[in-house]
Design a protein around this motif. Structure first.
Motif, PDB file in Angstrom:
ATOM      1  N   ARG A   1       0.830  -1.213   0.000  1.00  0.00           N
ATOM      2  CA  ARG A   1       0.000   0.000   0.000  1.00  0.00           C
ATOM      3  C   ARG A   1       0.865   1.264   0.000  1.00  0.00           C
ATOM      4  O   ARG A   1       0.601   2.212  -0.753  1.00  0.00           O
ATOM      5  CB  ARG A   1      -0.915  -0.018   1.228  1.00  0.00           C
ATOM      6  CG  ARG A   1      -1.736   1.232   1.438  1.00  0.00           C
ATOM      7  CD  ARG A   1      -2.722   1.443   0.307  1.00  0.00           C
ATOM      8  NE  ARG A   1      -3.705   2.446   0.664  1.00  0.00           N
ATOM      9  CZ  ARG A   1      -4.592   2.952  -0.186  1.00  0.00           C
ATOM     10  NH1 ARG A   1      -4.602   2.533  -1.447  1.00  0.00           N
ATOM     11  NH2 ARG A   1      -5.468   3.857   0.214  1.00  0.00           N
TER      12      ARG A   1
ATOM     13  N   SER B   1       3.907   1.534  -1.097  1.00  0.00           N
ATOM     14  CA  SER B   1       4.544   1.615  -2.416  1.00  0.00           C
ATOM     15  C   SER B   1       3.601   2.252  -3.438  1.00  0.00           C
ATOM     16  O   SER B   1       4.013   3.086  -4.253  1.00  0.00           O
ATOM     17  CB  SER B   1       4.960   0.220  -2.900  1.00  0.00           C
ATOM     18  OG  SER B   1       5.947  -0.325  -2.057  1.00  0.00           O
ATOM     19  N   LYS B   2       2.331   1.859  -3.375  1.00  0.00           N
ATOM     20  CA  LYS B   2       1.339   2.411  -4.305  1.00  0.00           C
ATOM     21  C   LYS B   2       1.145   3.904  -4.064  1.00  0.00           C
ATOM     22  O   LYS B   2       1.096   4.701  -5.017  1.00  0.00           O
ATOM     23  CB  LYS B   2       0.007   1.666  -4.111  1.00  0.00           C
ATOM     24  CG  LYS B   2      -1.117   2.144  -5.017  1.00  0.00           C
ATOM     25  CD  LYS B   2      -0.878   1.724  -6.462  1.00  0.00           C
ATOM     26  CE  LYS B   2      -2.126   1.886  -7.309  1.00  0.00           C
ATOM     27  NZ  LYS B   2      -2.578   3.278  -7.433  1.00  0.00           N
TER      28      LYS B   2
ATOM     29  N   GLN C   1       3.944   5.938  -5.457  1.00  0.00           N
ATOM     30  CA  GLN C   1       3.823   6.112  -6.899  1.00  0.00           C
ATOM     31  C   GLN C   1       2.863   7.247  -7.252  1.00  0.00           C
ATOM     32  O   GLN C   1       3.005   7.893  -8.293  1.00  0.00           O
ATOM     33  CB  GLN C   1       3.351   4.807  -7.554  1.00  0.00           C
ATOM     34  CG  GLN C   1       4.378   3.691  -7.513  1.00  0.00           C
ATOM     35  CD  GLN C   1       3.788   2.349  -7.933  1.00  0.00           C
ATOM     36  OE1 GLN C   1       2.680   2.276  -8.464  1.00  0.00           O
ATOM     37  NE2 GLN C   1       4.542   1.282  -7.711  1.00  0.00           N
ATOM     38  N   GLU C   2       1.908   7.499  -6.354  1.00  0.00           N
ATOM     39  CA  GLU C   2       0.939   8.580  -6.565  1.00  0.00           C
ATOM     40  C   GLU C   2       1.467   9.935  -6.088  1.00  0.00           C
ATOM     41  O   GLU C   2       0.774  10.950  -6.201  1.00  0.00           O
ATOM     42  CB  GLU C   2      -0.371   8.244  -5.841  1.00  0.00           C
ATOM     43  CG  GLU C   2      -1.064   7.020  -6.405  1.00  0.00           C
ATOM     44  CD  GLU C   2      -2.294   6.618  -5.586  1.00  0.00           C
ATOM     45  OE1 GLU C   2      -2.769   7.448  -4.770  1.00  0.00           O
ATOM     46  OE2 GLU C   2      -2.777   5.487  -5.771  1.00  0.00           O
TER      47      GLU C   2
END
Length: 426
Positions: free
Chosen positions: A114, A116-117, A120-121
């Motif tokens: 989560r 990591s995601k 990325q945002e």
């Protein structure tokens, strides 16, 4: 800027917002940690309350607009596992916040994925309250940008050892709960990049320290305004100080004052500015150092003006229409840090400029209504949600909703006003 108080749209009437400054190695303000406190529960709502409360707090912070709450600085916001895994985390503007992962969060595979995601945002992360290198810390390290170390939990020797280990990660290190100049200097020597705590507002009394000629000139002008002399006497005094004269002409020709046509003379400037604005500008000018750019990142200037505006708005709430009392409230707030500014005892500050008994009682003893207001503001700065805070609110006849509204109005005013006048003051 309009600071008229209105009822907050948010349902969070029982919360107040503590902004704790975060400074860089040059002692400039770069961020605030935002801490939400409930005066009736004595806890940080984001740490201990239900998911719904956490979601509401984050949504509330987003609705306010980060510019209103923190100005040009970043906002560090505490998040737990529930907040990280939820959809409402995206209510926050990723470019304005650093998500501070609480020390209770476990580094599960789902959580790591989560984070990591979210990275990325565009979200950035800090690890909160690191006091030793645990397995969870090791797994989270590759995903975070800042490591926060609670120095109050460590001996100087243990702090040195931990800083040496953490430096290998090449992450930014933030020392929190830095309350003395000695602690700051130790952390600076250990290579910390950021510092959180009120060490910069603690007076370091220097024996034999004297105010500079320009500082004394400003205090003399404040005395003249206090004794209600005519403008010609004030103009004569200003003319004796070229720096103040130049700064005053710069000020009245800034958008913050809005004079319209260009002002060329001191007599015009005094008429345009008026006594109330002149007094306020002189009080703020004491915190502005000649030749130093980006004055709005001065933590002492920010804290002093915030205190001044908070006390002004509190007095306006309690005594509507009494502008003189509101001005006295502003004076108490902004003078409350002059001992730190000048490195002299507060009693010397008070004796250097004639102030009325209400001001001196508040500054020296925290007595009277203004003293209670100042003491309340100091508790809020420390994110103190204890029963003492609620008792003080009740004594001042202010509700939690009043406090919430006053804070937001004060933050907005300071962010706009200081940024607009500081470039005109050096």
């Amino acid at each position: 800027m309009d600071t008229t108080l209105s009822s907050p749209a948010s349902p969070l009437h029982d919360f107040f917002l503590a902004r704790q400054p975060i400074l860089n190695r040059d002692q400039r303000l770069v961020a605030y940690e935002l801490l939400f406190r409930n005066t009736r529960q004595n806890q940080a709502v984001i740490e201990g309350a239900a998911v719904a409360a956490t979601a509401t707090v984050i949504a509330h912070a987003a609705d306010l607009g980060m510019e209103q709450v923190v100005g040009l600085q970043l906002a560090f916001i505490n998040v737990d596992e529930v907040a990280l895994m939820s959809d409402f985390i995206r209510f926050l503007p990723h470019h304005r916040v650093v998500l501070e992962i609480l020390e209770t969060v476990r580094a599960t595979p789902a959580l790591l994925a989560r984070i990591s995601k979210l990275r990325q945002e565009g979200f950035r992360f800090a690890l909160d309250d690191v006091v030793f290198e645990s397995a969870d810390v090791q797994q989270l390290l590759p995903l975070i940008d800042v490591i926060k170390v609670d120095i109050a939990e460590l001996t100087p020797q243990d702090l040195a050892r931990l800083a040496q280990v953490l430096a290998l990660s090449r992450k930014k290190l933030l020392a929190e709960k830095v309350e003395t100049l000695a602690q700051f200097e130790q952390c600076l020597d250990l290579g910390f990049d950021f510092f959180q705590g009120y060490y910069f507002a603690r007076p370091v009394i220097l024996s034999g320290k004297k105010m500079s000629a320009s500082e004394l000139a400003i205090l003399h002008l404040l005395e003249l305004i206090q004794t209600d002399v005519d403008n010609r006497e004030i103009e004569r005094c200003i003319k004796h100080n070229a720096t103040i004269s130049l700064n005053l002409l710069r000020l009245v020709n800034t958008p913050a004052v809005g004079a319209g046509a260009r002002v060329e003379t001191l007599s015009q400037a005094l008429l345009v500015l008026g006594r109330r604005q002149l007094r306020r500008w002189l009080q703020i000018l004491l915190y502005v150092k000649p030749g130093v750019p980006a004055q709005f990142t001065s933590p002492l200037l920010q804290l002093a003006t915030t205190r001044g505006k908070l006390l002004e708005l509190m007095t306006e709430k309690l005594c509507p229409g009494q502008h003189q009392y509101a001005d006295i409230g502003f004076t108490v707030g902004i003078m409350s840090l002059m001992d730190a500014l000048f490195s002299i005892q507060m009693s010397e500050v008070v004796s250097s400029v004639r102030v009325n008994n209400k001001v001196s009682d508040a500054l020296l003893f925290r007595h009277g209504e203004l003293g209670n207001m100042l003491a309340l503001v100091e508790l809020m700065e420390q994110a103190d949600g204890s029963p003492a805070t609620l008792a003080m609110l009740e004594q001042l006849r202010l509700s939690e909703s009043d406090l919430n509204t006053i804070q937001l109005a004060a933050y907005e005013w300071v962010n706009g006003y200081v940024q607009s006048i500081a470039p005109a003051a050096h």
